[in-house]
Every structure is written in structure tokens, then in C-alpha cells.
Design an enzyme around this catalytic site. Structure first.
Site, PDB file in Angstrom:
ATOM      1  N   THR A   1      40.094-121.131   0.313  1.00  0.00           N
ATOM      2  CA  THR A   1      39.723-120.561   1.612  1.00  0.00           C
ATOM      3  C   THR A   1      40.899-119.832   2.266  1.00  0.00           C
TER       4      THR A   1
ATOM      5  N   GLY B   1      43.946-129.188   1.604  1.00  0.00           N
ATOM      6  CA  GLY B   1      44.470-130.519   1.926  1.00  0.00           C
ATOM      7  C   GLY B   1      45.763-130.784   1.165  1.00  0.00           C
TER       8      GLY B   1
ATOM      9  N   GLU C   1      33.362-127.393   1.112  1.00  0.00           N
ATOM     10  CA  GLU C   1      32.698-127.280  -0.197  1.00  0.00           C
ATOM     11  C   GLU C   1      31.338-126.606  -0.065  1.00  0.00           C
TER      12      GLU C   1
HETATM   13  C1  LIG Z   1      39.379-140.268  -7.774  1.00  0.00           C
HETATM   14  C2  LIG Z   1      38.678-139.019  -7.371  1.00  0.00           C
HETATM   15  C3  LIG Z   1      38.113-139.133  -6.017  1.00  0.00           C
HETATM   16  C4  LIG Z   1      37.211-137.967  -5.696  1.00  0.00           C
HETATM   17  C5  LIG Z   1      36.589-138.128  -4.353  1.00  0.00           C
HETATM   18  C6  LIG Z   1      35.720-136.965  -4.024  1.00  0.00           C
HETATM   19  C7  LIG Z   1      35.596-136.768  -2.586  1.00  0.00           C
HETATM   20  C8  LIG Z   1      35.626-135.366  -2.263  1.00  0.00           C
HETATM   21  C9  LIG Z   1      36.583-135.003  -1.236  1.00  0.00           C
HETATM   22  C10 LIG Z   1      37.267-133.737  -1.615  1.00  0.00           C
HETATM   23  C11 LIG Z   1      37.786-133.063  -0.414  1.00  0.00           C
HETATM   24  C12 LIG Z   1      37.385-131.657  -0.491  1.00  0.00           C
HETATM   25  C13 LIG Z   1      38.009-130.848   0.590  1.00  0.00           C
HETATM   26  C14 LIG Z   1      37.393-129.501   0.636  1.00  0.00           C
HETATM   27  C15 LIG Z   1      37.618-128.544  -0.264  1.00  0.00           C
HETATM   28  C16 LIG Z   1      36.972-127.214  -0.145  1.00  0.00           C
HETATM   29  O1  LIG Z   1      36.200-126.953   0.748  1.00  0.00           O
HETATM   30  S1  LIG Z   1      37.347-126.069  -1.336  1.00  0.00           S
HETATM   31  C17 LIG Z   1      36.537-124.574  -0.882  1.00  0.00           C
HETATM   32  C18 LIG Z   1      35.058-124.659  -1.095  1.00  0.00           C
HETATM   33  N1  LIG Z   1      34.430-123.397  -0.784  1.00  0.00           N
HETATM   34  C19 LIG Z   1      33.140-123.194  -0.903  1.00  0.00           C
HETATM   35  O2  LIG Z   1      32.386-124.069  -1.234  1.00  0.00           O
HETATM   36  C20 LIG Z   1      32.675-121.788  -0.643  1.00  0.00           C
HETATM   37  C21 LIG Z   1      31.187-121.668  -0.612  1.00  0.00           C
HETATM   38  N2  LIG Z   1      30.764-120.395  -1.146  1.00  0.00           N
HETATM   39  C22 LIG Z   1      30.227-120.268  -2.383  1.00  0.00           C
HETATM   40  O3  LIG Z   1      30.066-121.236  -3.119  1.00  0.00           O
HETATM   41  C23 LIG Z   1      29.846-118.880  -2.820  1.00  0.00           C
HETATM   42  O4  LIG Z   1      30.557-117.884  -2.303  1.00  0.00           O
HETATM   43  C24 LIG Z   1      28.361-118.602  -2.585  1.00  0.00           C
HETATM   44  C25 LIG Z   1      27.930-118.875  -1.141  1.00  0.00           C
HETATM   45  C26 LIG Z   1      27.585-119.479  -3.532  1.00  0.00           C
HETATM   46  C27 LIG Z   1      28.066-117.137  -2.873  1.00  0.00           C
HETATM   47  O5  LIG Z   1      28.758-116.731  -3.997  1.00  0.00           O
HETATM   48  P1  LIG Z   1      28.635-115.236  -4.553  1.00  0.00           P
HETATM   49  O6  LIG Z   1      29.636-115.060  -5.626  1.00  0.00           O
HETATM   50  O7  LIG Z   1      28.713-114.280  -3.413  1.00  0.00           O
HETATM   51  O8  LIG Z   1      27.247-115.273  -5.187  1.00  0.00           O
HETATM   52  P2  LIG Z   1      25.839-114.705  -4.726  1.00  0.00           P
HETATM   53  O9  LIG Z   1      25.886-113.211  -4.741  1.00  0.00           O
HETATM   54  O10 LIG Z   1      25.382-115.341  -3.471  1.00  0.00           O
HETATM   55  O11 LIG Z   1      24.970-115.185  -5.938  1.00  0.00           O
HETATM   56  C28 LIG Z   1      25.047-114.584  -7.240  1.00  0.00           C
HETATM   57  C29 LIG Z   1      24.417-115.490  -8.259  1.00  0.00           C
HETATM   58  O12 LIG Z   1      25.325-116.543  -8.569  1.00  0.00           O
HETATM   59  C30 LIG Z   1      24.671-117.787  -8.449  1.00  0.00           C
HETATM   60  N3  LIG Z   1      25.670-118.802  -8.120  1.00  0.00           N
HETATM   61  C31 LIG Z   1      26.453-118.841  -7.025  1.00  0.00           C
HETATM   62  N4  LIG Z   1      27.248-119.926  -7.093  1.00  0.00           N
HETATM   63  C32 LIG Z   1      26.979-120.561  -8.243  1.00  0.00           C
HETATM   64  C33 LIG Z   1      27.477-121.748  -8.848  1.00  0.00           C
HETATM   65  N5  LIG Z   1      28.404-122.473  -8.274  1.00  0.00           N
HETATM   66  N6  LIG Z   1      26.959-122.106 -10.040  1.00  0.00           N
HETATM   67  C34 LIG Z   1      25.984-121.382 -10.627  1.00  0.00           C
HETATM   68  N7  LIG Z   1      25.470-120.229 -10.083  1.00  0.00           N
HETATM   69  C35 LIG Z   1      25.953-119.841  -8.914  1.00  0.00           C
HETATM   70  C36 LIG Z   1      23.662-117.570  -7.369  1.00  0.00           C
HETATM   71  O13 LIG Z   1      22.663-118.533  -7.405  1.00  0.00           O
HETATM   72  C37 LIG Z   1      23.176-116.190  -7.715  1.00  0.00           C
HETATM   73  O14 LIG Z   1      22.250-116.301  -8.770  1.00  0.00           O
HETATM   74  P3  LIG Z   1      21.082-115.226  -8.896  1.00  0.00           P
HETATM   75  O15 LIG Z   1      20.188-115.442  -7.718  1.00  0.00           O
HETATM   76  O16 LIG Z   1      20.419-115.596 -10.195  1.00  0.00           O
HETATM   77  O17 LIG Z   1      21.689-113.888  -8.887  1.00  0.00           O
HETATM   78  C1  LIG Z   2      38.189-130.811   6.632  1.00  0.00           C
HETATM   79  C2  LIG Z   2      38.158-129.579   5.800  1.00  0.00           C
HETATM   80  C3  LIG Z   2      38.847-129.564   4.608  1.00  0.00           C
HETATM   81  C4  LIG Z   2      38.876-128.412   3.824  1.00  0.00           C
HETATM   82  N1  LIG Z   2      39.602-128.400   2.695  1.00  0.00           N
HETATM   83  C5  LIG Z   2      39.696-127.263   1.971  1.00  0.00           C
HETATM   84  C6  LIG Z   2      40.513-127.209   0.809  1.00  0.00           C
HETATM   85  O1  LIG Z   2      41.143-128.192   0.431  1.00  0.00           O
HETATM   86  N2  LIG Z   2      40.596-126.042   0.126  1.00  0.00           N
HETATM   87  C7  LIG Z   2      39.918-124.930   0.509  1.00  0.00           C
HETATM   88  O2  LIG Z   2      40.028-123.913  -0.168  1.00  0.00           O
HETATM   89  N3  LIG Z   2      39.111-124.952   1.589  1.00  0.00           N
HETATM   90  C8  LIG Z   2      38.990-126.090   2.335  1.00  0.00           C
HETATM   91  N4  LIG Z   2      38.190-126.119   3.443  1.00  0.00           N
HETATM   92  C9  LIG Z   2      37.490-124.898   3.854  1.00  0.00           C
HETATM   93  C10 LIG Z   2      35.981-124.989   3.664  1.00  0.00           C
HETATM   94  O3  LIG Z   2      35.627-124.932   2.319  1.00  0.00           O
HETATM   95  C11 LIG Z   2      35.316-123.868   4.459  1.00  0.00           C
HETATM   96  O4  LIG Z   2      35.614-124.064   5.822  1.00  0.00           O
HETATM   97  C12 LIG Z   2      33.816-123.862   4.216  1.00  0.00           C
HETATM   98  O5  LIG Z   2      33.519-123.439   2.915  1.00  0.00           O
HETATM   99  C13 LIG Z   2      33.072-122.978   5.241  1.00  0.00           C
HETATM  100  O6  LIG Z   2      33.555-121.684   5.205  1.00  0.00           O
HETATM  101  P1  LIG Z   2      34.053-120.931   6.535  1.00  0.00           P
HETATM  102  O7  LIG Z   2      35.011-121.806   7.231  1.00  0.00           O
HETATM  103  O8  LIG Z   2      34.473-119.583   6.098  1.00  0.00           O
HETATM  104  O9  LIG Z   2      32.776-120.837   7.453  1.00  0.00           O
HETATM  105  P2  LIG Z   2      31.976-119.511   7.807  1.00  0.00           P
HETATM  106  O10 LIG Z   2      31.380-118.964   6.562  1.00  0.00           O
HETATM  107  O11 LIG Z   2      32.778-118.592   8.633  1.00  0.00           O
HETATM  108  O12 LIG Z   2      30.808-120.176   8.659  1.00  0.00           O
HETATM  109  C14 LIG Z   2      30.637-119.991  10.063  1.00  0.00           C
HETATM  110  C15 LIG Z   2      29.136-119.882  10.357  1.00  0.00           C
HETATM  111  O13 LIG Z   2      28.621-118.720   9.742  1.00  0.00           O
HETATM  112  C16 LIG Z   2      27.466-119.036   8.983  1.00  0.00           C
HETATM  113  N5  LIG Z   2      27.379-118.167   7.791  1.00  0.00           N
HETATM  114  C17 LIG Z   2      28.388-117.720   7.004  1.00  0.00           C
HETATM  115  N6  LIG Z   2      27.897-116.978   5.995  1.00  0.00           N
HETATM  116  C18 LIG Z   2      26.561-116.966   6.130  1.00  0.00           C
HETATM  117  C19 LIG Z   2      25.495-116.386   5.391  1.00  0.00           C
HETATM  118  N7  LIG Z   2      25.721-115.700   4.278  1.00  0.00           N
HETATM  119  N8  LIG Z   2      24.247-116.570   5.833  1.00  0.00           N
HETATM  120  C20 LIG Z   2      24.003-117.290   6.942  1.00  0.00           C
HETATM  121  N9  LIG Z   2      24.978-117.872   7.684  1.00  0.00           N
HETATM  122  C21 LIG Z   2      26.228-117.712   7.282  1.00  0.00           C
HETATM  123  C22 LIG Z   2      27.643-120.493   8.594  1.00  0.00           C
HETATM  124  O14 LIG Z   2      26.393-121.115   8.342  1.00  0.00           O
HETATM  125  C23 LIG Z   2      28.329-121.064   9.820  1.00  0.00           C
HETATM  126  O15 LIG Z   2      27.336-121.399  10.775  1.00  0.00           O
HETATM  127  C24 LIG Z   2      38.150-127.262   4.244  1.00  0.00           C
HETATM  128  C25 LIG Z   2      37.436-127.290   5.433  1.00  0.00           C
HETATM  129  C26 LIG Z   2      37.438-128.429   6.209  1.00  0.00           C
HETATM  130  C27 LIG Z   2      36.671-128.444   7.507  1.00  0.00           C
END
Ligand SMILES: CCCCCCCCCCCCC/C=C/C(=O)SCCNC(=O)CCNC(=O)[C@H](O)C(C)(C)COP(=O)(O)OP(=O)(O)OC[C@H]1O[C@@H](n2cnc3c(N)ncnc32)[C@H](O)[C@@H]1OP(=O)(O)O
Ligand SMILES: Cc1cc2nc3c(=O)[nH]c(=O)nc-3n(C[C@H](O)[C@H](O)[C@H](O)COP(=O)(O)OP(=O)(O)OC[C@H]3O[C@@H](n4cnc5c(N)ncnc54)[C@H](O)[C@@H]3O)c2cc1C
Length: 674
Positions: free
Chosen positions: A157, A196, A440
Site C-alpha cells: 500500500t 506493519g 487485505e
Molecule cells: C503464524 C502465522 C500467523 C498468521 C496470522 C494471520 C493473521 C493475519 C494478520 C496479518 C496482518 C495483515 C496486515 C495487513 C496487510 C495488508 O493489508 S497488505 C495489502 C493488501 N491489499 C489489498 O488487499 C488490496 C486489495 N485490492 C486488490 O486485491 C485488487 O486490486 C483488486 C481490488 C482485486 C482489483 O485488482 P485488479 O488487478 O485491478 O483486478 P480487476 O481488474 O478488478 O480484475 C481483473 C481480474 O482479476 C481477477 N482477480 C483479481 N484479484 C484476484 C486474485 N487475488 N486471485 C484471482 N483472481 C483475481 C478478477 O476477479 C478479475 O477477473 P475477471 O472478472 O475474470 O476479469
Molecule cells: C491496521 C492496518 C494494517 C495494514 N497493514 C498493511 C501492510 O502491512 N501492508 C500493506 O501493504 N498494507 C497494509 N494496510 C493497508 C490496507 O491493505 C489498505 O488500507 C486496504 O487495502 C484499503 O485500501 P485503501 O486504504 O486504499 O482504501 P481506499 O481504497 O481508499 O478506500 C476508501 C473507500 O473507498 C471505497 N472504494 C475504493 N475503491 C472502490 C471501488 N473500486 N469501488 C467502490 N468503492 C471503492 C472503499 O470501499 C472505501 O469505502 C493496512 C491497513 C490497516 C488499517
């Protein structure tokens, strides 16, 4: 079941509840742990890891400054890490329990009231090495990561983009002269933000950046990047890194920011399992599916369902035990004050939390098994199951995190004023779980991913093509018309699928009607997104109801009659709760009548009364030790008021009778001298 060590007198109300419980609590613990042997091993591990010496904090964590809190969390992370390394491997480590066991994760909650700064190292850095590196790269990085020489995080991110990964701005430009990538942050909004452990803890991170080679951009790819010196821990030249500041929760996770000024890394630091850059800069794509680099996110989405189920179980344990101890008001004039658990409204708030914790845990076990199948397919070069799994894991992540956060907050409400105390632990559990709805993949965004799959599935059904398992119901409900109503559990599950099908059908009509008016498909989709999110939610709800009902039946096949009965009551309660919550949808899409609705409500209220005597037994069956619950309100012995007072006395403000601010400000104010 677990009375832990050194139990003093147990609150009389709690003792009576336990004496009246209709079933053997251990039997349900075994079911939830996946078998008696798992419970035995878990308890052994808990017994020797949860020692006072490691856990005791003289001053409550929440009374420390942000810096002290962080330092304490690092101290405990290192102790915990060493413990895991030295001792737990004797038990076969995580493998003892199989991959879907979360014993260490559970124990970690006793060490960290908030979160370990190393969570991302184990939770995302190591899994990404496993999922995105070639075998050769794994042999280089894994041993160093597992021995903690290399400590990493996952930096995807940016300030400007989180959801829209394709919009990330950080660049990784290949230089064939030196066989290096040049990482650069061209704008403020391109700074990495959130990872993180990035702020102060890690020395490496996985950076997701736009790959440029031979003048062409090939989209986002992951790279392993060293950001701090291994000896001095100083940021390396070309790296700007820091911590992002206080948050609603996660305050010991040192979430960080990171910027690059033309920072160079070796070619082989690109994670090359799904795409490669040859020495001369030629780009070779190995990922036939196209989204394999999103694999770590899919893995974490699966893990998160279990994570929130466990946290909801913690909150329910705290709130139910407290509700058995707490007495308030009177039901009839002059009668003794009842336990608040005897108010039907309190049962309505809490029993759905127990049932949901079960529903999410069983769904998470099922999801993990499904995921293992998908991973095996991918290993054999088959990616056909990925679109369905992406749709399934996206909606389950969205709904489980959202439901759990709302219900944990409901647990806090149900504890009245004391639930607002940090020492109840409910605020921290909530602050942790509410973040899971965003990270996520945001709730709405993930449901729209599922909706995209559902609309395609509907079109396939229309064309008479075969459908994948989780959407095969669409064929059945394809014809317009109301789903017949049947108030059995199976009938309610069928109706839930009928509602989902009805909503998907309405979305398809809506999009087509809008396209007919001359709108582009994208605009028609955009205008229909409120309905699409609701349709994906309905689909996911139906899946959870279905999996929970069938898994509970399967798991209790050999259980005692009393356990089977109470587990059946919980699943029926869950199904009735959601039927009543979504009564408008049922009236619209099924043949449910006014009399049926009255019967549903009556049955729901009967179930609350049936579950009431077993409520404490049911939360005891989660078998969460006091050290892990960390709560003045939820401890096994129910000594709520004593613990509240003990914790209050630990407040640093109570260390002296008069605070210096009296002399500095209050007294001058009182005397008109300020
Ligand atoms: C001992 C171990 C302990 C473990 C404990 C676990 C606990 C966990 C705690 C961990 C803490 C985590 C902290 C947080 C970390 C983070 O947040 S990391 C950052 C995470 N970020 C996100 O999740 C971002 C979200 N965005 C997306 O996933 C993508 O951008 C999107 C919204 C899915 C869009 O992607 P894009 O490339 O723009 O694709 P589209 O144009 O929308 O779609 C195209 C086609 O691709 C398909 N698709 C998209 N994603 C996937 C996928 N992941 N897998 C398979 N296919 C995918 C999508 O369906 C489309 O398909 P078609 O419709 O057929 O075209
Ligand atoms: C506690 C915490 C830990 C994190 N840890 C990590 C980490 O370790 N590594 C990392 O890389 N990231 C991390 N993140 C980031 C996290 O993955 C993002 O914040 C998350 O994926 C949401 O993306 P954003 O912040 O860009 O929200 P935005 O996309 O800006 O969302 C804002 C609003 O816009 C809306 N929106 C956005 N796009 C669309 C769309 N296409 N259609 C409709 N509505 C939409 C959403 O629904 C939401 O209401 C962490 C976040 C938090 C809060």
C-alpha cells in the site's frame, strides 16, 4: 473446563451455571480443536509457554507511552520468538496441529495485548517468500528469515493507493548495465504507507512496484529489499523510512512509511516464481492466470476468517461470563436482582455471538480445506479453480470480518460501562478486528469482486453452461418466481440461496436496462453497485449458513445426544436470526407468509430460552485461558469486581495521592493566581 492455575474462589453464580450445564464441556472443546489429541497438545503447549515470568507487566500496557509500549512489544516478541524456536519445535511446532491450527497465534495473544511488531514477518513476509520465490530464491531467503537474521514485512500500500494495486506508483526500473533494479518513489503519494513492523523493526521488506524494462512497464511485481543495515539497524542510503503515528488500534505494530531515492537492488531480488527478468532485461511472464502475484493476499484472506472467529469467541466468553456474574434491576417488584444473562434482550445480543463464532470457525476450516485443494491444483499447473476461490475468499473475508467486528462491539455494549474499560479487553479486541474489515482488501471492494464472478455465473447459467460448485444453485433458482418456504433448517438455507439468486437476477436486469438506455457497461455496473454489494452479501450469507449447518451435522455425528442437541440449537438459532434479519428479502424472494414470520420469531425466542442454561458451558468450551483473554470481566473465576479494582490500582495516576498538576495549575486556578 480450564480452571488455569492458582484458582481462588469461583463466583457462586458462575459455579451454579457450570453445575447446571447439560453437556460435557470438553466434548465441544474437542470438536472445536479438531479432536481430543489436538486439545491435549494445545493445553501442554499453553501450560509451559504461559508462565508468569514471561507475561507479567507491572504497569498495564495501556498506561505506557507509545514508545514504551512499542519497546515492551519488541521485548516480548523476542522472548516469544525464542520460546517458539527453542521449545515449541519439541512438539513438532505448528505441524503437530496441521496447517489449520492456530495454537501459536492463540498463545501470542497472552504476550501482546495489541499486536506483535513481528506479525507481518511471520504472517506475510515468510508466506510471500514461499509463494512468490523460485526454489533457488527460497533456499537463499527462507533460512535467513526463519532464523530471524532477516526480519521483513509486506509493503504494498502507498499513501495514494491501497485498493487499486494497478495504480501503485513506486517504480522498479531494470538496468542491464549493472544487472540491478532501481527503486524510486516519484511522488509523495507513491510513498509506501501502512506496512506493519516497517516503522522501526524490520531490516527487509517485500516491496510491490511497477516493473519497467526496455522502456516498457509490465505492471506490479514483488521485490525483496534490504532497507536497514544488519549491524547498526540504520536506514541505508537512498531509503527514507519511519513510523506513521497513533492509530485506532495496532499501536504496537509500528506500521511505517517508506520512500526510495533511486535505490539499487540486485536483479535476483525480484521474486521470480511468476515472472522473470533475464540478464539482458528481457521480461518473461510465467503466470498464465495473470493474478498469481496477488497470492499472499488470498492466503491472508483465508487466515483472517479464522482469526476473527477466534477473536469473536474471546469477546463472547468475556461478555457471557460477565453477564452471569452481573446482577442489575428487577424483573418483578421486590424480587432479587437477576443475572443480566436472564434478560431475553441480553440473550439476543450474546447467543448470536456464540453461534457466529462457531459458524465462522467451521466455515474457516472448510475454506482452508478448499484452499489446500486450490494450492495443489496450482502446483500441478491448473488455475481453473482460482476465479471461484478468489470470489469465495473475498466475500468470506468481507462478511466474516464485518460480522465479527459488529458482534464484538455488541459484546462490549452488553457489558455496560465496564465493557468500556480497557481492562475488559473488549476495546482492544474490537480495535484489532475492525481493522480486518479494511486491510487485505476493503469490505465493499472485495464484495464487488465476488459480484463480478456472480454476474458471470448468472450469464453462464442463462447460456446453459455448467457452473462451479459454490454457484451451482443458480441453475436451480434460475427461473423467475418465489422460492417455496419451508421452516426447517434445510428450508432456510434453500431460501437464503433463493434470496441470493433473486438479488443477482435483479442486478443483471438492472445493468441490462441501464445499458439499453445507452449507458456503457462500466457506467451501468457502477450505478448498480449498491445492489451488487447486497447480492454478494446474500450469496456469502447463504454459503456460511449452508457450510455451518452441514459441517455441524457432520462433526457431531458421533457426539453424545446432549452435545448434538445444543450444537443443533446453535445452528438453528443462527439460521433463524438471519432469516429474521433479512425478512424483507424473504418476503420479496420467497413464499414466506405472515404466519411463517410469526413462527420464525417464536421459534427464535424459544431457542434463546433453550440455550440459556448452557450459555456459560458453551463459552467455557472455547477453552480460552485467562492469560489469553486478558480481561477483568471474563476470567474463569468471575472475580469481576476484585479484578477491576486491582487493575485500577495499577494506574500510574494512583501511585501518588496528589498529582503535581494540582500545585502547578489547579491550586493557582482555585486561588485566582493562574
Ligand atoms: C503464524 C502465522 C500467523 C498468521 C496470522 C494471520 C493473521 C493475519 C494478520 C496479518 C496482518 C495483515 C496486515 C495487513 C496487510 C495488508 O493489508 S497488505 C495489502 C493488501 N491489499 C489489498 O488487499 C488490496 C486489495 N485490492 C486488490 O486485491 C485488487 O486490486 C483488486 C481490488 C482485486 C482489483 O485488482 P485488479 O488487478 O485491478 O483486478 P480487476 O481488474 O478488478 O480484475 C481483473 C481480474 O482479476 C481477477 N482477480 C483479481 N484479484 C484476484 C486474485 N487475488 N486471485 C484471482 N483472481 C483475481 C478478477 O476477479 C478479475 O477477473 P475477471 O472478472 O475474470 O476479469
Ligand atoms: C491496521 C492496518 C494494517 C495494514 N497493514 C498493511 C501492510 O502491512 N501492508 C500493506 O501493504 N498494507 C497494509 N494496510 C493497508 C490496507 O491493505 C489498505 O488500507 C486496504 O487495502 C484499503 O485500501 P485503501 O486504504 O486504499 O482504501 P481506499 O481504497 O481508499 O478506500 C476508501 C473507500 O473507498 C471505497 N472504494 C475504493 N475503491 C472502490 C471501488 N473500486 N469501488 C467502490 N468503492 C471503492 C472503499 O470501499 C472505501 O469505502 C493496512 C491497513 C490497516 C488499517
Amino acid at each position: 473446563m480450564s480452571d488455569n492455575k492458582g484458582v481462588r474462589r469461583v463466583n457462586e453464580d458462575l459455579a451454579r451455571e457450570r453445575a447446571n450445564c447439560s453437556f460435557d464441556v470438553r466434548e465441544i472443546t474437542f470438536l472445536l480443536d479438531g479432536g481430543e489429541n489436538n486439545t491435549i497438545t494445545r493445553k501442554k503447549i499453553e501450560d509451559f509457554t504461559l508462565t508468569d515470568e514471561l507475561l507479567s507487566d507491572k504497569v498495564p500496557d495501556e498506561c505506557l507511552s507509545p514508545k514504551e509500549k512499542y519497546e515492551n512489544a519488541v521485548r516480548k516478541s523476542c522472548l516469544f520468538g525464542k520460546l517458539v524456536k527453542d521449545k515449541l519445535l519439541e512438539f513438532g511446532g505448528l505441524e503437530t496441529f496441521g496447517p489449520n491450527s492456530f495454537v501459536l497465534r492463540r498463545i501470542a495473544d497472552a504476550f501482546f495485548k495489541e499486536i506483535s511488531p513481528l506479525l507481518l514477518h511471520l504472517g506475510m513476509f515468510v508466506p510471500t517468500i514461499l509463494g512468490q520465490c523460485t526454489a533457488e530464491q527460497q533456499s537463499e531467503w527462507l533460512p535467513r528469515a526463519l532464523s530471524m537474521q532477516v526480519i521483513g514485512t509486506y509493503a504494498q500500500t502507498e499513501l495514494g493507493h491501497g485498493t487499486f494495486i494497478r495504480g501503485l506508483e513506486t517504480t522498479a526500473t531494470y538496468d542491464p548495465e549493472t544487472e540491478e533494479f532501481v527503486l524510486h518513489s516519484p511522488t509523495l503519494s507513491s510513498f509506501k504507507w501502512w506496512a506493519g513492523g516497517l516503522g522501526k523493526t524490520v531490516n527487509h521488506c517485500i516491496v510491490v512496484a511497477q516493473l519497467h524494462t526496455k522502456g516498457q512497464c509490465h505492471g506490479t511485481h514483488p521485490f525483496i529489499v534490504q532497507i536497514r543495515d544488519l549491524e547498526t539497524h540504520q536506514p541505508l542510503p537512498g531509503i527514507k523510512v519511519g513510523e506513521i503515528g497513533p492509530k485506532l488500534g495496532f499501536n504496537t505494530a509500528d506500521n511505517g512509511f517508506l520512500g526510495f531515492d533511486k535505490y539499487r537492488i540486485p536483479r535476483m531480488n525480484m521474486m521470480m516464481k511468476n515472472a522473470q527478468i533475464l540478464k539482458d532485461g528481457t521480461y518473461v511472464k510465467l503466470d498464465r492466470h495473470g493474478k498469481m502475484t496477488y497470492g499472499t493476499m488470498v492466503f491472508i484472506r483465508v487466515m483472517v476468517v479464522n482469526e476473527v472467529a477466534f477473536n469473536l469467541a474471546k469477546a463472547a466468553t468475556i461478555a457471557v461470563r460477565y453477564s452471569a456474574v452481573r446482577r442489575q434491576s428487577e424483573k418483578k417488584p421486590g424480587e432479587p436482582e437477576p443475572q443480566i444473562l436472564d434478560y431475553v434482550t441480553q440473550q439476543h445480543k450474546l447467543f448470536i455471538c456464540i453461534a457466529t463464532a462457531h459458524a465462522l470457525q467451521l466455515t474457516s476450516d472448510w475454506l482452508w480445506r478448499t484452499f489446500s485443494g486450490v494450492v495443489t491444483d496450482i502446483k500441478h499447473g491448473k488455475t481453473d479453480s482460482l476465479p471461484e476461490f478468489h470470489a469465495l475468499s473475498s466475500c468470506l473475508k468481507a462478511i466474516s470480518t464485518s460480522d465479527a467486528a459488529l458482534l464484538i462491539e455488541q459484546c462490549r455494549h452488553s457489558c455496560g460501562g465496564h465493557g468500556y474499560m480497557m481492562s475488559s479487553n473488549l476495546p482492544l479486541i474490537y480495535s484489532f478486528v475492525t481493522a480486518t474489515r479494511t486491510y487485505e482488501g476493503d469490505y465493499t471492494v472485495l464484495l464487488l469482486q465476488t459480484a463480478r464472478f456472480l454476474i458471470k455465473a448468472w450469464e453462464q447459467a442463462e447460456a446453459g453452461k455448467p457452473l462451479t460448485p459454490t454457484v451451482s444453485y443458480l441453475t436451480k433458482y434460475f427461473k423467475d418466481g418465489r422460492v417455496p418456504w419451508d421452516s426447517t433448517s434445510e428450508g432456510i438455507v434453500n431460501a437464503a440461496y433463493g434470496v441470493a439468486a433473486g438479488k443477482i437476477s435483479a442486478c443483471v436486469k438492472s445493468i441490462r436496462n441501464r445499458v439499453k438506455t445507452g449507458l456503457s457497461y462500466e457506467d451501468a455496473w457502477d450505478l448498480t453497485t449498491v445492489q451488487l454489494v447486497a447480492a454478494a452479501e446474500a450469496h456469502c450469507r447463504a454459503v456460511i449458513c449452508d457450510v455451518y449447518r452441514s459441517e455441524a451435522v457432520r462433526l457431531t455425528e458421533k457426539s453424545s445426544p446432549n452435545v448434538r442437541a445444543v450444537m443443533r440449537q446453535l445452528t438453528t438459532l443462527y439460521l433463524h436470526y438471519w432469516a429474521l434479519e433479512r425478512i424483507g428479502d424473504l418476503l420479496r424472494y420467497s413464499a414466506v407468509s405472515e404466519e411463517d414470520v410469526v413462527a420464525l420469531q417464536q421459534k427464535y425466542e424459544e431457542l434463546l430460552a433453550l440455550i440459556r442454561p448452557d450459555a456459560v458451558g458453551l463459552v467455557d468450551a472455547f477453552d480460552i485461558r485467562d492469560e489469553i483473554l486478558n480481561s477483568t470481566l471474563g476470567a474463569y473465576d468471575g472475580r469481576v469486581y476484585e479484578r477491576l479494582m486491582e487493575e485500577a490500582l495499577k494506574s500510574p495516576l494512583n501511585a501518588e495521592p496528589v498529582n503535581r498538576s494540582f500545585h502547578m495549575y489547579l491550586k493557582p486556578l482555585m486561588q485566582g493566581k493562574l
